[in-house]
Write an enzyme that holds these catalytic residues in place. Sequence first.
Site, PDB file in Angstrom:
ATOM      1  N   SER A 299     -86.987 -39.070   1.685  1.00  0.00           N
ATOM      2  CA  SER A 299     -87.394 -37.798   2.266  1.00  0.00           C
ATOM      3  C   SER A 299     -88.832 -37.420   1.897  1.00  0.00           C
ATOM      4  O   SER A 299     -89.775 -38.039   2.370  1.00  0.00           O
ATOM      5  CB  SER A 299     -86.395 -36.712   1.843  1.00  0.00           C
ATOM      6  N   ASP A 310    -100.581 -44.845   5.834  1.00  0.00           N
ATOM      7  CA  ASP A 310    -101.117 -44.856   7.201  1.00  0.00           C
ATOM      8  C   ASP A 310    -102.607 -44.525   7.250  1.00  0.00           C
ATOM      9  O   ASP A 310    -103.315 -44.958   8.165  1.00  0.00           O
ATOM     10  CB  ASP A 310    -100.341 -43.867   8.074  1.00  0.00           C
ATOM     11  N   LYS A 324     -84.761 -41.628   4.799  1.00  0.00           N
ATOM     12  CA  LYS A 324     -84.135 -40.374   5.237  1.00  0.00           C
ATOM     13  C   LYS A 324     -85.214 -39.472   5.819  1.00  0.00           C
ATOM     14  O   LYS A 324     -86.107 -39.019   5.111  1.00  0.00           O
ATOM     15  CB  LYS A 324     -83.432 -39.653   4.092  1.00  0.00           C
TER      16      LYS A 324
END
Length: 554
Positions: A299, A310, A324
């Site tokens: 999470s 990224d 999740k």
Amino acid sequence: MHTRPKKRSLLFAVILLLLGAALGMQIDAAVSGDDTFEQLKKLEDAFLVIDRQYVEKVNPKVLAESAIAGMLKALDPHSTFIPAEEVAELQESYRGSFGGIGIWFEPAATEKDTAKVTSTIPDGPSEMVGLMPGDRIVAINDSSAIGMNSQAIQKRLKGLVGTKVKVTVIRPGARRPLDFVITRDQIPLYSIDSAYMVDDRTGYVRIGRFAMTTHQEFVEHMRRLKARGMQRLILDLRDNPGGIKQTAVQVADELLKAGKTIVYTRGRNPAESEVDRSTPGGLFEEEPVIVLVNGNSASGSEIVAGALQDHDRALIVGRRTFGKALVQRPFPLSDGSVLQVTVSRYYTPAGRLIQTPYENGDLEGYFEQKVATRELNLDEVPDSLKYKTAHGRVVVGGGGILPDVVVTADSTHPFLAPVVMAVRERALDVRFIRDWFNRHERALREQWADRQEAFMQTFEVDEALWQEFWRYAAEEGPLHLVSDGAAAPAEGRFARSEAEAHRAVLATLLKARLAQRLYRSEAGYPIFNPIEPDFQQAMQLWKRAEALAAFHIR
């Protein structure tokens, strides 16, 4: 069945009214489309037939809640129904003198599965007795916990502060169940497990979970470490189960320059779709960063790792994360029960869905696939799951965050030697030091309480303590050392020479546990980390982290 039309229509109208009120929707929105109306009507028909025609009298409440549970089962692994009586009990458990055992866990995937401990709260009751992430809860107070849902487990683990609960677990690699008697207590609320200088350049911060205070704690620790000369950072998110999304976003924001997407959500309802972006003035926007993750990182920790990966801002090291990324929102129903429904999904800046795939609420497949894909390499990934970072590196989608450097289990590493694993599986280091410390606490505190730095630098496990540990191991493990040549392959028997060969690692474990007792849980990490494989690997990768950091230097 003979139903009076007016009464039947009135009942149907009441159902629609309750549905609309409970979910905060208008009735026409709840039944938009002929098919939705017809399916809802079918549900009403079935309910009335069973209620009036079944051979035995039925409980309407049980029928209704079973129907809700059946609908949720067809959705995803995290949409849940909380009955009204359990909502009240959960609220009551957070008042007065109720306490817990200090763990985060994921519930059983199927009726035959068990809840898994994903992390223990530092200095909490479970950590102090040796419960570990990855342990599977099979019994509570000698009563089976197999297949038990989250609310039922919480209900049995929580209780009055000072009372005891027996938890039986199966530990990966251990050959028998392990019993832990845990004294319930108020659970510490801080979320930074440890923050210290590894050397004169390297800072280390471990975030155990994302709570309301995490960002404030993170800023305070980062400023302190920068004042001590920190020029590069290891951010440890292993075993971090997540928590409050916004604090995870704030932590990532401190490491990114302004205007970068951190995470975005997409839901069917446009109101549930949003984008979080970084703001000016981060504390650590250009320096090298390495992020440690593992299969229990979930999470919020995946939001941070995904955003930094990224944007080529940090080197991600460890094992594939949990996966999740479903956002739940609570919808109170008319009787006080709560429907916890998934309303959107998280995506990384490059467009990767963090959520591990699942099909039609198939919980067993959901958990199996997450484990099976944890060690993927880029060459094994189809092109459809490959994404590009801000500077053109290939990263992987398909659930969870695949690290840039995957640390696999190396059986030749001293930390993973059979005798060391046997000690750790049985939590003998934790249990022995707890017992030994209780018997020597006064003398230990007189010698070391105000001399933490001296303890870290000079304390050594002497021969007397080493021998006492193995006597304890033989009695409580049982773990026996036998003469060379006499070590049979039986469980719990190791050659004395093997233990001596790994004495440095085992002594380090004992010293780390003693530091946690003398000071706080955070004091154990500077001692423990240097022998831990993931940390050792990370410390060899600074050139790669520095290459990523170079993208962000003006």
